[in-house]
Design an enzyme around this catalytic site. Structure first.
Site, mmCIF file in Angstrom:
data_model
loop_
_atom_site.group_PDB
_atom_site.id
_atom_site.type_symbol
_atom_site.label_atom_id
_atom_site.label_comp_id
_atom_site.label_asym_id
_atom_site.label_seq_id
_atom_site.Cartn_x
_atom_site.Cartn_y
_atom_site.Cartn_z
ATOM 1 C CB SER A 181 -8.162 0.785 5.703
ATOM 2 O OG SER A 181 -8.855 1.995 5.634
ATOM 3 C CE LYS B 279 -3.934 1.908 2.631
ATOM 4 N NZ LYS B 279 -4.785 1.738 3.837
ATOM 5 C CB SER C 41 -8.066 3.599 2.800
ATOM 6 O OG SER C 41 -7.202 3.067 3.775
HETATM 7 N N1 GLN Z 1 -12.946 4.340 6.569
HETATM 8 C C1 GLN Z 1 -12.239 4.696 7.763
HETATM 9 C C2 GLN Z 1 -11.762 6.121 7.670
HETATM 10 O O1 GLN Z 1 -12.058 6.735 6.705
HETATM 11 C C3 GLN Z 1 -11.094 3.764 7.994
HETATM 12 C C4 GLN Z 1 -9.946 4.049 7.133
HETATM 13 C C5 GLN Z 1 -8.729 3.249 7.499
HETATM 14 O O2 GLN Z 1 -8.809 2.229 8.185
HETATM 15 N N2 GLN Z 1 -7.569 3.772 7.113
HETATM 16 O O3 GLN Z 1 -11.123 6.631 8.528
#
Ligand code: GLN
Length: 433
Positions: free
Chosen positions: A138, A39, A114
Site C-alpha cells: 500500500s 494517512k 491503499s
Molecule cells: N492491496 C493489498 C490489500 O488489499 C495491500 C493493502 C495494504 O498494503 N494495506 O490487502
C-alpha cells in the site's frame, strides 16, 4: 521555539484529503515548517481519523500515533488526513467510503492504493512528504502509479502504536515523498524503538543517502518478469536495471519458487487478522447510529452492515471462515508454512546478492472501475506482498513511463538494511536526473 507559516493548498480535484487542518507548525526540528500529510488510518490527536470507513465517522483520537508524535517533535505541520481504501483493504483507493482519489497523471485512472491519497497529494505538489502504511504493497503501489518514492521499512523499524490495525503481522508505517532524500529524511524522524509496540526493534535510522553502488550485487527474480507482467513495464524496468549496471552493479538471475503460494498466503493471513482486528467496531460511540431498542446482537449486526463497505465485509467473512474450527489447519496454518517458505527463499537469495530488483507493480495504473472483480485486483499485488510476508525493506522509485503513465522500480533488501535499498534508489535517481 520557531513559528512557521505553512504553504498548503489542497487541490480538491483529486479527492486526496479526507480532512485538512493546521497551516502552522511550532519547533526548530529537522522538519520545521514542513507540511506533512498523514494517512487516515494513523491516529492524530484531536483530528478525525476514519480509515475511510463510515464505521469510524466522527472518531477523534485522544492520542497521537508514535510516528505522529515524532513528526510534531521534529517541527512538522500535520496538514491533513489522506484518503485510502477502507481500512487499507484495496489496491486503488476506490474502496474508500468517501469516493476514490484520482491519479494526478491521468484523472481517468486510479492512484493505486491503499495509500492513494498520500501519493496523489505528493504527486500533485500539495505536500512534499506523507506517511503511508504498507500491509501488502500500500505504500509502494501508489508510489509506482503516481510517480513518487515510497519505502516500506523492515518490520519492527517503525512503531505501529496508534496505527489502526488491519493485519498486524504484515504492516508498517512508512515514508513517502517526491525524492529519495525526502523519504530518507522522513525515515530519520519516524524510525526507532517504542516500548508501546511489542514488535518494535531498537534500530534507529540515521542515514544520509549515498550514490556509491560499485560492486553491488543485484538479484533479478525471474518471477518478476514472468507472465502477467506488462511488456511496457518490463521494458522500462529492465532499462532501469541496465542503468544500475552502468553505475557499477552486477546482476544475477534468481528464483523465488514460493511465489506460487505467496499471494494465497498473504490473502489468508491478512483476512484472518482483519476479522479479529475489526471485531471491535460496534458503532456505540461513533459511526452509524444503532437502533437502541434492539438486542445487542441485532444492533451490532445492523451497525456493522451499515458501517463497513463491501470489500471489508467480504474480508471479515473470509477471515472468520478460515479461522473457524475445522478449517484453521487447512487455511491459516498452511498459509504460515507458505510464509516461512517465502522467508527462506529470500534468505537463500540474500546469501548471494545484496538487493533484489524488479517492477513494483505488474502494470501501469488501472482505469477507474477497471478492476471491479476482487480476484484480478488481488492478483495485482503479487509483486509487493512477498516483502511483507518476509518482513524485509522494499522501496519503489520512479523509473520512467509506459503509455504515458509512471512505472516504479522496486528494490528489496535484507532485514534492517533499509539504508541499502535507499542508497540503490538514490543512485538510480541521481543518475537519471
Ligand atoms: N492491496 C493489498 C490489500 O488489499 C495491500 C493493502 C495494504 O498494503 N494495506 O490487502
Amino acid at each position: 521555539m520557531g513559528y512557521h507559516e505553512i504553504r498548503f493548498e489542497p487541490d480538491d480535484r483529486y479527492n486526496a484529503f479526507l480532512t485538512t487542518c493546521t497551516r502552522a507548525s511550532h519547533g526548530d526540528g529537522r522538519l520545521a515548517g514542513v507540511a506533512v500529510a498523514v494517512k487516515d488510518n494513523i491516529s492524530t490527536q484531536g483530528i478525525e481519523t476514519t480509515c475511510a470507513s463510515k464505521i469510524l465517522k466522527g472518531y477523534v483520537p485522544p492520542y497521537d500515533a508514535h510516528a505522529v508524535g515524532l513528526l510534531k517533535q521534529a517541527g512538522a505541520a500535520i496538514v491533513g488526513k489522506t484518503n485510502m481504501d477502507e481500512f487499507g483493504m484495496g489496491t486503488t483507493t476506490e474502496n474508500s467510503a468517501f469516493g476514490p482519489t484520482l491519479n494526478p497523471s491521468d484523472t481517468g485512472r486510479v492512484p493505486g492504493g491503499s495509500s492513494g491519497g498520500s501519493a496523489a497529494a505528493i504527486a500533485a505538489g500539495m505536500v512534499p512528504l506523507a506517511l503511508g502504511t504498507d500491509t501488502g504493497g500500500s505504500i509502494r503501489c501508489p508510489a509506482a502509479f503516481c510517480g513518487i518514492v515510497g519505502l516500506k521499512p523492515t518490520y519492527g523499524r517503525v512503531s505501529r502504536y496508534g496505527l489502526i490495525a488491519y493485519a498486524n503481522s504484515l504492516e508498517q508505517i512508512g515514508p513517502m515523498g517526491k525524492t529519495v532524500s525526502d523519504v530518507s529524511s522522513l525515515m530519520q524522524v519516524i524510525a526507532g524503538y517504542d516500548r508501546r509496540d511489542s514488535t518494535s526493534r531498537e534500530r534507529p535510522y540515521a542515514h544520509t543517502p549515498s550514490k556509491e553502488i560499485k560492486g553491488l550485487r543485484i538479484g533479478i527474480p525471474e518471477e518478476y518478469f514472468g507472465p502477467g507482467v506488462d511488456p511496457g513495464v518490463t521494458r522500462v524496468v529492465r532499462a532501469a536495471i541496465g542503468r544500475l549496471e552502468e553505475l557499477g552493479a552486477t546482476t544475477k538471475s534468481c528464483a523465488i519458487p514460493s511465489m506460487d503460494y505467496a499471494l494465497a498466503a498473504y490473502y489468508v493471513t491478512c483476512t484472518c487478522e482483519a476479522s479479529s482486528n475489526l471485531a471491535r467496531f460496534d458503532g456505540v460511540r461513533y459511526g452509524p447510529a444503532a437502533e437502541t431498542k434492539k438486542s445487542w446482537h441485532d444492533a451490532y449486526q445492523d451497525v456493522r452492515r451499515a458501517g463497513f463497505g463491501l470489500e471489508v465485509r467480504r474480508r471479515i467473512m473470509l477471515g472468520t471462515f478460515a479461522l473457524s474450527s475445522g478449517y484453521y489447519g487447512k487455511y491459516y496454518a498452511k498459509a504460515q508454512v507458505a510464509r516461512e517458505n517465502v522467508k527462506k527463499d529470500f534468505a537463500k537469495i540474500f546469501s548471494g546478492v545484496d538487493v533484489i530488483a524488479g517492477p513494483t507493480m505488474p502494470t501501469i495504473a488501472f482505469r477507474l472501475g477497471e478492476k471491479s472483480d476482487p480476484l484480478p485486483m488481488y492478483l495485482s499485488d503479487i509483486l509487493t506482498v512477498p516483502a511483507n510476508l518476509a518482513g524485509i525493506p522494499a522501496i519503489s522509485v520512479p523509473c520512467g513511463r509506459s503509455e504515458g503513465m509512471p512505472v516504479g522500480l522496486q528494490i528489496m533488501g535484507r532485514p534492517f538494511e533499509d539504508e541499502r535499498v535507499i542508497d540503490v534508489a538514490y543512485a538510480y535517481e541521481q543518475a537519471v536526473n
